[in-house]
Enzyme design. Structure first.
Site, PDB file in Angstrom:
ATOM      1  N   ASP A   1       9.326   2.416   1.352  1.00 28.11           N
ATOM      2  CA  ASP A   1       8.184   3.184   1.849  1.00 28.11           C
ATOM      3  C   ASP A   1       8.124   2.966   3.366  1.00 28.11           C
ATOM      4  OD1 ASP A   1       5.763   4.155   2.709  1.00 28.11           O
ATOM      5  OD2 ASP A   1       4.610   3.394   0.999  1.00 28.11           O
TER       6      ASP A   1
ATOM      7  N   PHE B   1       0.853  -1.193   0.000  1.00 29.36           N
ATOM      8  CA  PHE B   1       0.000   0.000   0.000  1.00 29.36           C
ATOM      9  C   PHE B   1       0.883   1.235   0.000  1.00 29.36           C
ATOM     10  CE2 PHE B   1      -2.162   3.534   2.117  1.00 29.36           C
ATOM     11  CZ  PHE B   1      -3.266   3.659   1.298  1.00 29.36           C
TER      12      PHE B   1
ATOM     13  N   LYS C   1       3.225   9.983   8.042  1.00 32.51           N
ATOM     14  CA  LYS C   1       2.459   9.688   9.265  1.00 32.51           C
ATOM     15  C   LYS C   1       2.984  10.358  10.539  1.00 32.51           C
ATOM     16  CE  LYS C   1      -0.389   5.822   7.972  1.00 32.51           C
ATOM     17  NZ  LYS C   1      -0.148   5.348   6.622  1.00 32.51           N
TER      18      LYS C   1
HETATM   19  C1  LIG Z   1      -0.471   5.544   5.203  1.00 35.10           C
HETATM   20  C2  LIG Z   1       0.489   5.074   4.190  1.00 35.10           C
HETATM   21  C3  LIG Z   1       0.652   5.742   2.966  1.00 35.10           C
HETATM   22  C4  LIG Z   1      -0.209   6.906   2.560  1.00 35.10           C
HETATM   23  O1  LIG Z   1      -0.054   7.995   3.397  1.00 35.10           O
HETATM   24  P1  LIG Z   1      -1.092   9.229   3.294  1.00 35.10           P
HETATM   25  O2  LIG Z   1      -0.511  10.233   4.234  1.00 35.10           O
HETATM   26  O3  LIG Z   1      -2.418   8.705   3.713  1.00 35.10           O
HETATM   27  O4  LIG Z   1      -1.103   9.682   1.893  1.00 35.10           O
HETATM   28  C5  LIG Z   1       1.637   5.289   2.122  1.00 35.10           C
HETATM   29  N1  LIG Z   1       2.403   4.233   2.419  1.00 35.10           N
HETATM   30  C6  LIG Z   1       2.267   3.561   3.573  1.00 35.10           C
HETATM   31  C7  LIG Z   1       3.157   2.414   3.870  1.00 35.10           C
HETATM   32  C8  LIG Z   1       1.297   3.947   4.497  1.00 35.10           C
HETATM   33  O5  LIG Z   1       1.147   3.264   5.625  1.00 35.10           O
END
Ligand SMILES: *Cc1c(COP(=O)(O)O)cnc(C)c1O
Length: 388
Positions: free
Chosen positions: A211, A123, A240
């Site tokens: 990520d 994700f 985050k």
């Molecule tokens: C939450 C998340 C995102 C997206 O972040 P947003 O601030 O909601 O755009 C991308 N990658 C990972 C691994 C996430 O947990």
């Protein structure tokens, strides 16, 4: 718009891992705004820094140099070992920056039809490019045509990466992966996987892009989850928890990838905003002062061991897994209603992801007593479901 299905509970205040509703009832927060509130709620140092900065200067734009963006860049590059930082406002936007770096990397290498390797269960966000990089049908459905140039492989499978190299080696330019998959159900990379990816990426000149939007900044018991395997990526994304609840994203890069953007090639109006950057610097201060990375490792280990012991042999439980304060309890059935039951019966905030996985992402300031309270409430919740 109807993008969420929130519960009826409304919180009006918080402190540490405690939240209060309008009736003054206290709740234990084991999800921290989905991994955001690393310092818990209303940490006095963060409150003071935000209030002070709001009284001085909220925003100037990237037409001017910003000392707080400069300081944050210096601190994140020192912590990560990566050379340069780009600031934006969310995880998706940080990953967009990473994906744009991959496209520029392709152009520099003369690759006309570039591919970025991504993973099943991955994700990366909700923008068109990042949802195209994500695996979940729920995230992707209805939004075609998707952005092209992604090749999805099984997570944790180095042989699949080698096979992709054999089949499409001349087109692959980068690999984007979460060190621990969050939304996908709290899946840990198998030992050696990240190191193996590092080797393959170095061999073939691909950018290794981690990520760390969810796993970064102490969440897993190291500053960055790649450090569990001593893996240094070429590009890393954060968001985050970085500013403790103020919106921010960061894309860090090293080596040639750090030089791909030039003035005018990318940008973000709010990116590097003094309020967000000062909040992030304060989060880093508090994390160092309160030794929160080590605390996440210790508390996480105790929480995981407590849950594993209490749920061992339970027919409803498929697995209890985690790293630091990122923990998943995979059940044998759809479990979405457990989040509401936890709120109503146990005054506990949790999240259920991937349909069947209870996800815990408590604040890093969690106390021993709070960790124990999470274990007993989660065990009650699971035992309260019909057995098998
Ligand atoms: C939450 C998340 C995102 C997206 O972040 P947003 O601030 O909601 O755009 C991308 N990658 C990972 C691994 C996430 O947990």
């Amino acid at each position: 718009m109807d993008t969420y299905a929130p519960s009826d509970v409304e919180f009006v205040a918080g402190r540490g891992a405690t939240l209060w509703d309008a009736q003054g009832r206290a709740y234990l927060d084991a999800i921290a705004g989905v991994g955001v509130s690393l310092l818990g709620h209303a940490h006095p140092a963060l409150v003071a820094a935000i209030a002070d900065q709001a009284g001085r200067l909220l925003h100037v734009s990237n037409l001017c140099h910003s000392p707080w963006a400069q300081q944050l860049a210096e601190r994140l590059t020192a912590l990560s070992g990566l050379r340069r930082a780009f600031f934006c406002n969310s995880g998706a936007e940080a990953n967009e920056a990473a994906l744009k770096l991959a496209r520029l990397h392709a152009q520099r290498r003369g690759v006309a039809q570039p591919l970025v390797l991504v993973m099943d269960g991955g994700f990366h966000g909700r923008t068109l490019a990042t949802l195209s990089a994500s695996a979940s049908p729920a995230v992707r459905a209805g939004f075609g045509p998707h952005v092209e140039g992604f090749l999805r492989l099984p997570f944790g499978d180095l042989a699949a990466v080698a096979a992709a190299q054999a089949a499409h080696g001349d087109r692959i330019v980068a690999l984007l992966v979460e060190p621990v998959q969050g939304e996908g159900g709290v899946h840990l990379a198998p030992p050696g996987y990240l190191r193996g990816l590092r080797t393959l990426c170095s061999q073939h000149g691909w950018l290794l892009m981690l990520d760390e939007v969810q796993t970064g900044l102490g969440r897993t018991g190291r500053w960055f989850a790649g450090q569990h395997e001593d893996v240094q990526p070429d590009v890393m994304t954060l968001a985050k928890g970085l500013a403790g609840g103020v919106p921010i994203g960061a894309c860090l890069a090293d080596g040639a990838a750090a030089e791909l953007f030039t003035p005018g090639s990318h940008g973000s109006t709010f990116g590097g905003n003094p309020l967000a950057c000062r909040a992030a610097c304060t989060v880093l201060d508090v994390m160092a002062r309160e030794d929160l990375v080590a605390r996440a490792a210790q508390r996480g280990q105790a929480l995981l061991a407590g849950l594993q012991a209490a749920l061992a042999g339970d027919p409803r439980v498929r697995a209890v897994r985690g790293l630091g304060l990122m923990i998943g309890i995979e059940l044998d059935r759809p479990a979405r209603e457990l989040a509401l039951r936890a709120l109503q019966r146990h005054r506990l905030l949790i999240n259920v992801t991937h349909g069947t996985v209870i996800r815990l992402l408590p604040p890093l300031v969690l106390t021993v007593a709070e960790a124990q309270a999470i274990v007993s409430a989660v065990v009650d919740l699971v035992k309260g479901m019909d057995a098998g």
